[in-house]
Write a protein that holds these residues in place. Sequence first.
Motif, PDB file in Angstrom:
ATOM      1  N   ALA A  84      -1.325   0.332   1.845  1.00  0.00           N
ATOM      2  CA  ALA A  84       0.135   0.419   1.910  1.00  0.00           C
ATOM      3  C   ALA A  84       0.552   1.737   2.541  1.00  0.00           C
ATOM      4  CB  ALA A  84       0.721   0.314   0.503  1.00  0.00           C
ATOM      5  N   GLU A  85       1.552   1.669   3.389  1.00  0.00           N
ATOM      6  CA  GLU A  85       2.079   2.878   4.005  1.00  0.00           C
ATOM      7  C   GLU A  85       3.095   3.486   3.046  1.00  0.00           C
ATOM      8  OE1 GLU A  85       3.445   2.169   7.988  1.00  0.00           O
ATOM      9  OE2 GLU A  85       1.749   0.851   8.386  1.00  0.00           O
ATOM     10  N   ARG A  86       2.614   4.430   2.250  1.00  0.00           N
ATOM     11  CA  ARG A  86       3.458   5.089   1.248  1.00  0.00           C
ATOM     12  C   ARG A  86       3.235   6.593   1.310  1.00  0.00           C
ATOM     13  NH1 ARG A  86       3.190   1.147  -3.968  1.00  0.00           N
ATOM     14  NH2 ARG A  86       4.014  -0.630  -2.860  1.00  0.00           N
ATOM     15  N   VAL A  87       4.087   7.301   0.594  1.00  0.00           N
ATOM     16  CA  VAL A  87       3.898   8.750   0.535  1.00  0.00           C
ATOM     17  C   VAL A  87       2.586   9.052  -0.194  1.00  0.00           C
ATOM     18  CG1 VAL A  87       6.353   9.269   0.628  1.00  0.00           C
ATOM     19  CG2 VAL A  87       5.234   9.031  -1.599  1.00  0.00           C
ATOM     20  N   ARG A  88       2.019  10.171   0.143  1.00  0.00           N
ATOM     21  CA  ARG A  88       0.763  10.594  -0.488  1.00  0.00           C
ATOM     22  C   ARG A  88       1.004  10.953  -1.948  1.00  0.00           C
ATOM     23  NH1 ARG A  88      -3.728   9.350   2.712  1.00  0.00           N
ATOM     24  NH2 ARG A  88      -3.096   9.605   4.867  1.00  0.00           N
TER      25      ARG A  88
END
Length: 137
Positions: A84-88
């Motif tokens: 998933a493209e999410r914040v670290r």
Amino acid sequence: MADSSDELKRVPLFSDLNQRQLRRLRRSFKERSYRPGTAVVREGEMSGVDFFVILEGEASVTVDGREVGHLQAGDHFGELALIAERVRLSTVTASTPMRCLVMASWNFRKFVNSNPDVSWKLLQNLVDLLSTELKRR
């Protein structure tokens, strides 16, 4: 220095792959170097969609400014970015000069589509990460 395909074999996520699969996977990685003190990824930032395998060196892992882990050669991080493209969720900072293999999530997805056993290993790894996190609470 070992061939980086051999180094990938030591990563639990890729340990069951054959040499042909490892060579194919290796072509999807780029090699990057980091100086001590460099934040490779930062908590709370959308710092890319990359997955990292440490070939040489060490790094610290911090959450909310508190050190929660230590990584070294053979360790990997950024698994969640593969899905998933999410914040670290944490900051990973090089403690020593560090050399890594780095892969973008879209390259990993292509590889997994043709190697479903890797997706199973990834799920197992994520369960381990969640279990570790739940034990900390």
